[in-house]
Scaffold this motif. Structure first.
Motif, PDB file in Angstrom:
ATOM      1  N   ARG B  39       0.678  -1.302  -0.116  1.00  0.00           N
ATOM      2  CA  ARG B  39       0.058  -0.002  -0.045  1.00  0.00           C
ATOM      3  C   ARG B  39       0.868   1.301  -0.081  1.00  0.00           C
ATOM      4  O   ARG B  39       1.868   1.406   0.599  1.00  0.00           O
ATOM      5  N   ARG B  40       0.387   2.154  -0.649  1.00  0.00           N
ATOM      6  CA  ARG B  40       1.084   3.689  -0.663  1.00  0.00           C
ATOM      7  C   ARG B  40       0.294   4.605   0.235  1.00  0.00           C
ATOM      8  O   ARG B  40       0.965   5.415   1.004  1.00  0.00           O
ATOM      9  N   ASP B 114       5.089   7.269  -0.313  1.00  0.00           N
ATOM     10  CA  ASP B 114       6.284   7.345  -1.469  1.00  0.00           C
ATOM     11  C   ASP B 114       6.571   8.920  -1.673  1.00  0.00           C
ATOM     12  O   ASP B 114       7.640   9.124  -2.172  1.00  0.00           O
ATOM     13  N   ILE B 116       6.592  11.122   0.434  1.00  0.00           N
ATOM     14  CA  ILE B 116       7.489  11.865   1.570  1.00  0.00           C
ATOM     15  C   ILE B 116       8.734  11.038   1.847  1.00  0.00           C
ATOM     16  O   ILE B 116       8.996  10.140   2.345  1.00  0.00           O
ATOM     17  N   HIS B 117       9.644  11.685   1.018  1.00  0.00           N
ATOM     18  CA  HIS B 117      11.008  11.042   1.399  1.00  0.00           C
ATOM     19  C   HIS B 117      12.057  12.139   1.266  1.00  0.00           C
ATOM     20  O   HIS B 117      13.243  12.126   0.246  1.00  0.00           O
ATOM     21  N   MET B 119      14.367  12.137   3.546  1.00  0.00           N
ATOM     22  CA  MET B 119      15.640  11.639   4.005  1.00  0.00           C
ATOM     23  C   MET B 119      16.582  11.135   2.903  1.00  0.00           C
ATOM     24  O   MET B 119      17.665  11.073   3.119  1.00  0.00           O
ATOM     25  N   GLU B 120      15.879  10.884   1.861  1.00  0.00           N
ATOM     26  CA  GLU B 120      16.601  10.225   0.749  1.00  0.00           C
ATOM     27  C   GLU B 120      17.736  11.177   0.241  1.00  0.00           C
ATOM     28  O   GLU B 120      17.283  12.684   0.008  1.00  0.00           O
ATOM     29  N   ARG B 121      18.751  10.837  -0.122  1.00  0.00           N
ATOM     30  CA  ARG B 121      19.889  11.586  -0.622  1.00  0.00           C
ATOM     31  C   ARG B 121      19.639  12.010  -2.156  1.00  0.00           C
ATOM     32  O   ARG B 121      19.371  11.126  -3.003  1.00  0.00           O
TER      33      ARG B 121
END
Lengths: 704, 121, 504
Positions: B39-40, B114, B116-117, B119-121
């Motif tokens: 689920r997203r 997905d 909300i990211h 923290m992703e570099r």
């Protein structure tokens, strides 16, 4: 008058100028007239004391009046260098000579140095010199003699460099000091030998040591210690008395004021070497005496030839002084104790007169020293000319002037010595010098006082000098006439303890490895000296004959020299001399150039000694900075390099690899792995599940 | 095979066994897991988490029922207690999670995880 | 009171330092006054010591009994507070008192941070006196190092253009020497302290000298100790080839410090050699080749230093090299182990203390006016400054070794002793007399003589403070040259004791 009084007088003679010097050295600016009257008066008193001692010595029949010794320099608990005062007849004569000339020079300077920039300091120098010279004469030991020997050197240095604004003056002062100090180094080595072998430097102890054979041990290079010590000490005399090859400083010393030249560089200080040689005559071994005689002979004729062509009035006199000092030394070398010291005395009189006379001329001619600018001065300065000519006749050896008596004695002693054991060079040198002396002095007198004036302008302003300057000339000129009458000196100095000692040594079969003839010579030296002392050899027919021959020959040669001088330099009506000196100079051009340049001694010494020393000094200084200091700095640099290496090690390996390396590794890993941090929770979950599945799989497989 | 089937409680003659409970719990767990992963929508994921918790509760109860209760009484009520505790926990979790979701929605305007990211570099 | 005398002399300057530190920094004249009074009182005390000291009545350990003081200091290491003087140290102490008093006046030309200057100067004085008095090896070492520190700052802060280089060079060089001394000291400590019976004497210099703890040791080890000490002291003397710190330090140091450096610090090397090196290891010192080697080294110092001086273009550097040359006499005199030589060496230390101090003052007077030291740029100073020139003649001729001045006495005594040892060597060394005359006269000609130069026309003659420092030195230079026995009698018995150690 008893001996205690003589001692007191001797102390006064030494201490009065000293106290005067000390006073003036500090306060000469504040005393009226810079203290010239003080110095002159003090010297007058000193002269009176000296004459008192002189007369006293003549009246008591004794030679030795005072010999006082006291402790001075303790070199150890038992070794002591002693000081002391000696007054005997030789001292008495020297005291009179020194104080007389010094007094007259002080007086003369009042006129000559009037208005000088450093008038007071000039008198301080004169007083210091006089004090030191008197100390030198009064010493009863070599160490005091050496001390005052150096101090007269100092005052000579200060007075030659009196006008130190002139480079030539300060150069001459240095040259004088260094050259004489070179001699002093030799003298000091002689002193050290004496101290080492004898343990004392008292004259009496040294003579006793010679007699006891203490110094007869083998020394260096086949010479015994006595010879070595004697040569060393004589080396000092060579420096001070400007003997060949250390003569170079004396002509240059004429840069000083002319009264100084008269006092120091003609009458007294340069005679100190002769005095020393005479004083220590019994101490010298036969080889040394032969050496002394040759040095004297060479110097006499060598300097006389240079004097022939010089133009500067003082230079001529300077070379004449060197030549005459050579005479005295030669006389002492052949054992002529009396003749050598007698000539010292008479020479002091007439040469001081000549120098003061030349000073008067120079003063009158506004400090012109070149004889080519003089001429006809007898019309302007009749008194000066009269006494100058009297002194000249004394120097030429014309009877009955003072120089005749002493010079005749010298020539007689030399001839006697040579007739008995060869060494003909000495006789040739002696008589040759007598002829040359007469010639060049005649030349000087004619160039200066006769003929037509060559510099009209300066001639017009020339004038007779003041009484302070004339009086010394009168006194000294008169003494040049009567100072040698009857050869009084040999009667005044009849008994000489040392001479008998030489004889004793010679008779004891003194052995020297050096010269085969030395032993024989020693006998003869002793004999000649003895005869000389006894008075012109009444007993020995050879000696007596020699003295007669010498007298005739010397008179003939003196007149021959004067005659040649007159022929060459007396201008006739047409203004030309009979013989043309210029033509002669042209004809013998190489010889003339050689003499004009003083045999190129200055140039040679400059190149050989002065330049090499300076080069060595520069090399040393550079070596010190470039090599030795570089080693130090290199060691320092090595320390720095080592520190750098360690520092690098510390920074790169310890700090870089280990401490910071681990931190950086962690950082790197974190950085790289951060790509796995997508922020998508579902992805994490998926990976987690997959991971669990994989692990479960592994576990299942492993368990199976 | 029969035993297995029986243990699933399909045979009425045989009392329902442990396996049946475990099977139900496992199915629930997997469903929850899949919901979480697939689920997203954050609410869906939250529901998936609830399912997983429920699966755990079932397991607690089953193990308690079929062996956890010891005769000496030491295991009495351990299973139900854990169950109750987990229900409470789930409730709390839901409350907190919903609050976070609400906050997310205010900040990002969405609850699609997905999107909300940060923290992703 | 006599018991306290040595302590007073040593530590009074410390009190002076405290007083200087308490004075307000701007009150320059107050600070100078404190310094003058302190050093004056110390000088008076040293004169009193001279008066009290009786050279003919030495105690059994060779030192003056009345002033001897011995108090335990660090018991666990057997360190004592042990002060004592014999003839050698008395002479040097009086000289130090005299020079440090005069140098205080010379220091008046220091204008920046006067307070710090005099504070360090007072500390330096304490160090210097301590070195000459301490008879405990450890205590000696403490003072030896104590003196180093203020010197470093005095050169490094108040020095010339290359002061940092000079200060560091001086410090490191001297420290290298001290380390060697320290090693030898430790060797003695372990040797002596190993035995409980003698442990208490571990740093007791008179005891060590009398009992020779390394008497039975191998010659190689004794040589090691000897040369360790020797290099340590030789650096201070300085002896070729360890001398290059000296020109730099002298040239960069302010005048007052140059005076102390040349006058006192160089003597510490000679003092160390006479007090520690030879007495602790007499067998090595009297070995044939060691005597030869050191005598030759002394002659090399004399000749080489003179040549170097002749080749200098910087006035102060020239004077510094003349120190190298003159200290060669000290080594030569000691090395030959003859009574005349050792006495001469001691006198030469004294004489050089006076004459070189005076020369540095003379250079300083000129430098304060001209602000450069290039010999070639001077000339005609004698006309501008006649009084100063008169004093310069005295100072330079004293250094030249002219008779009736101090330099001569030291020289002849050393030569007379050395001549007994080796004639050719000494004959060669007399060349130094000539070279010395050469460089001194040549320098005087270039600096003082010649036509006065316009750029120096307004130079004032020596002022009263300069006269206060120069005139007493000139007077002593002459006094002790005329009456050397005044100084010599004080240490003759001590020298005899020293030489007894070498009697075979």
């Amino acid at each position: 008058m008893n001996d205690q009084l003589v001692l007191n007088l001797a102390c006064v003679i030494f201490l009065l100028p000293l106290a005067c010097f000390a006073l003036m050295a500090v306060f000469h600016e504040r005393i009226p007239r810079h203290g010239d009257w003080l110095a002159t008066t003090a010297l007058g008193v000193t002269l009176a004391c000296a004459i008192a001692i002189f007369v006293h010595a003549a009246m008591t029949g004794r030679n030795l009046l005072v010999n006082v010794t006291f402790d001075w320099l303790p070199l150890g608990m038992t070794n002591m260098l002693k000081g002391g005062i000696l007054v005997d007849r030789l001292t008495a004569v020297m005291l009179v000579v020194v104080t007389l000339v010094s007094f007259l020079v002080h007086l003369f300077s009042v006129g000559y140095m009037a208005g000088d920039v450093r008038y007071g300091r000039y008198y301080c120098g004169l007083l210091l010199f006089t004090t030191s010279m008197l100390g030198l004469v009064l010493a009863n030991n070599l160490i005091y003699l050496y001390i005052f020997w150096e101090l007269v050197g100092l005052s000579s240095y200060l007075l030659i460099g009196h006008w130190f604004e002139k480079k030539s003056a300060s150069d001459a002062a240095i040259k004088a000091f260094i050259t004489t100090r070179l001699g002093d180094v030799g003298m000091f080595i002689g002193l050290m030998i004496c101290y080492w072998k004898v343990g004392s430097l008292q004259y009496a102890d040294l003579f006793a040591a010679v007699q006891n054979g203490v110094l007869s041990g083998q020394g260096f290079a086949g010479y015994d210690w006595q010879t070595l010590a004697g040569l060393g000490i004589f080396f000092g005399a060579m420096g001070k008395s400007a003997q060949f090859p250390l003569h170079v400083w004396l002509p240059d010393a004429m840069e000083g004021p002319t009264p100084v030249s008269a006092l120091i560089h003609a009458a007294t200080m340069v005679a100190a070497g002769v005095y020393l040689t005479g004083r220590l005559l019994p101490f010298f071994s036969p080889p040394t005496l032969i050496f002394i005689a040759y040095i004297g002979g060479i110097t006499a004729i060598f300097a006389a030839t240079i004097a022939l062509v010089q133009d500067d009035i003082k230079k001529v006199l300077a070379y004449s002084t060197v030549s005459q000092l050579g005479y005295m030394i030669m006389a002492l070398g052949v054992g002529g104790y009396v003749s050598g010291l007698f000539h010292l005395t008479t020479h002091a009189m007439f040469k001081a007169c000549l120098f003061l006379g030349s000073g008067a001329v120079i003063h009158a001619m506004h400090h012109e020293q070149s004889m080519s600018q003089y001429g006809g001065l007898r019309h302007k300065m009749p008194w000066t000319a009269t006494f100058y000519i009297m002194a000249t006749l004394a120097l030429c050896g014309v009877p009955p002037f003072a120089g005749f008596w002493s010079k005749d004695l010298i020539l007689g002693d030399t001839l006697a010595f040579t007739m008995q054991h060869g060494h003909w060079f000495l006789v040739v040198a002696g008589f040759g010098t007598a002829f040359l002396t007469a010639f060049y002095m005649t030349r000087q007198v004619f160039l200066t006082f006769f003929g037509a004036p060559r510099n009209e302008h300066k001639f017009e302003h020339a004038h007779e000098v003041a009484w302070q300057m004339l009086l010394p000339l009168v006194i000294l000129g008169t003494l040049s006439l009567v100072g040698g009458l009857g050869g009084w000196f040999e009667k005044y100095n009849p008994k000489l303890d040392g001479i008998t000692q030489i004889k004793a040594i010679a008779e004891a079969g003194y052995q020297s490895p050096l010269v085969a003839t030395a032993v024989a010579a020693a006998h003869q030296v002793a004999a000649a000296a003895h005869e000389g002392a006894e008075g012109a050899g009444e007993h020995n027919p050879v000696v007596a004959q020699a003295h007669h021959t010498a007298m005739v020959l010397s008179i003939v040669l003196a007149f021959a020299g004067i005659g040649l001088g007159v022929l060459m330099y007396r201008e006739r009506k047409n203004g030309k001399a009979l013989l043309n000196p210029d033509a002669l100079a042209r004809a013998f051009r190489p010889v003339y150039v050689l003499l004009w340049n003083k045999y190129f001694f200055d140039e040679i010494y400059n190149a050989v000694f002065v330049e090499t020393t300076h080069i060595a000094a520069r090399v040393c200084a550079v070596f010190d900075r470039l090599v030795i200091d570089s080693v130090v700095n290199f060691a320092g640099l090595m320390g720095k390099v080592g520190a750098f290496v360690v520092d690098m090690l510390d920074r790169l390996v310890v700090d870089g690899l280990m401490v910071n390396g681990s931190a950086r590794a962690a950082g790197f890993m974190g950085n790289e792995l951060s790509y796995a941090q997508t922020g998508r929770v579902r992805q994490y979950l998926l990976l987690m599940v997959l991971g669990i599945l994989a692990l479960s799989g592994v576990v299942l497989v492993l368990i199976k | 095979m029969n035993e297995l089937v029986n243990s699933w409680g399909l045979n009425p003659a045989i009392p329902v066994g442990l396996n049946a409970y475990l099977l139900v719990a496992a199915i629930l767990f997997v469903l929850g897991l899949i919901a979480c992963m697939a689920r997203r929508n954050a609410i869906g994921i939250l529901i998936g988490v609830e399912l997983i918790i429920n699966a755990a509760i079932i397991n607690f109860m089953a193990f308690w029922r079929f062996g956890g209760s010891q005769t000496d009484g030491s295991g009495a009520l351990v299973g139900p207690l854990f169950g109750v505790f987990l229900i409470l926990l789930a409730a709390c979790e839901a409350a907190v999670a919903l609050a976070i979701l609400l906050s997310l929605y205010f900040n990002f305007g969405t609850i699609e995880v997905d999107s909300i990211h940060q923290m992703e570099r | 009171m006599d018991k306290m005398l040595l302590t007073l002399i040593t530590f009074l300057p410390l009190a002076g330092m405290v007083a200087v530190l308490l004075a307000p920094g701007k009150a320059h004249n107050l600070i100078r006054g404190i310094a003058v009074v302190t050093s004056g009182v110390v000088f008076a005390l040293t004169c009193w010591l001279w008066w009290v000291f009786d050279p003919t009545a030495l105690a059994s350990h060779g030192y003056d009994a009345r002033t001897w003081i011995e108090i335990p200091w660090i018991n666990s290491f057997h360190v004592y507070y042990r002060f004592g003087v014999d003839g050698l140290s008395t002479l040097l102490i009086v000289m130090t008192g005299f020079l440090s008093f005069l140098a205080t006046f010379v220091g008046f030309s220091v204008k920046k941070q006067v307070k710090g200057f005099y504070a360090l100067y007072m500390l330096l004085m304490t160090g210097m006196f301590g070195v000459f008095m301490a008879l405990d090896f450890f205590l000696f070492y403490v003072f030896w190092e104590l003196m180093l520190l203020p010197m470093y700052f005095l050169i490094g802060i108040w020095g010339g253009p290359r002061k940092e280089y000079a200060a560091i060079k001086f410090f490191i060089y001297t420290l290298l020497g001290s380390v060697l001394i320290l090693l030898v000291m430790i060797a003695y400590y372990f040797q002596v302290a190993a035995d409980p019976k003698t442990a208490d004497f571990a740093f007791n210099i008179p005891w060590l000298v009398a009992n020779q703890p390394f008497h039975g040791a191998s010659p190689a080890f004794k040589h090691l100790l000897f040369w360790g000490l020797f290099i340590g002291f030789a650096i201070k003397v300085p002896i070729f080839p360890f001398h290059t710190w000296l020109p730099d330090a002298h040239v960069e140091a302010p005048t007052a410090i140059s005076v102390i450096l040349a006058g006192v610090l160089l003597k510490m090397g000679g003092y160390g050699i006479l007090r520690f090196n030879y007495p602790l290891l007499p067998e090595v010192g009297s070995t044939d080749w060691v005597m030869w080697f050191l005598a030759v080294l002394g002659v090399v110092n004399i000749i080489y230093g003179a040549f170097c001086a002749l080749g200098q273009t910087d006035f102060k550097r020239l004077v510094a090299y003349s120190s190298v040359s003159h200290m060669g006499y000290v080594l030569l005199g000691v090395a030959v182990l003859k009574e005349e030589g050792v006495n001469g060496a001691i006198f030469q230390m004294f004489a050089h203390g006076l004459s070189s101090a005076m020369m540095f003052m003379l250079v300083g007077v000129l430098y304060d006016r001209a602000h450069h030291r290039e010999i070639a740029r001077f000339g005609g100073i004698a006309t501008q400054m006649p009084v100063y020139f008169g004093l310069a003649v005295v100072g330079f001729f004293a250094s030249l070794g002219l008779p009736a001045m101090v330099g001569f006495i030291g020289e002849i005594s050393v030569f007379l002793g050395a001549f007994k040892y080796s004639m050719p060597l000494t004959a060669f060394a007399t060349l130094g007399m000539l070279l010395t005359a050469g460089y001194i006269l040549w320098t005087m000609q270039r600096v003082y003589m010649g036509n006065p130069k316009p750029q120096y026309a307004e130079f004032p003659d020596a002022n009263k403070w300069e006269l206060i420092s120069l005139v007493p030195l000139a007077a002593t230079c002459i006094l002790f040259g005329v009456l050397p026995a005044l100084a010599m009698n004080i240490y003759l018995p001590s020298t005899q004791l020293f030489l007894k150690m070498f009697a075979q």
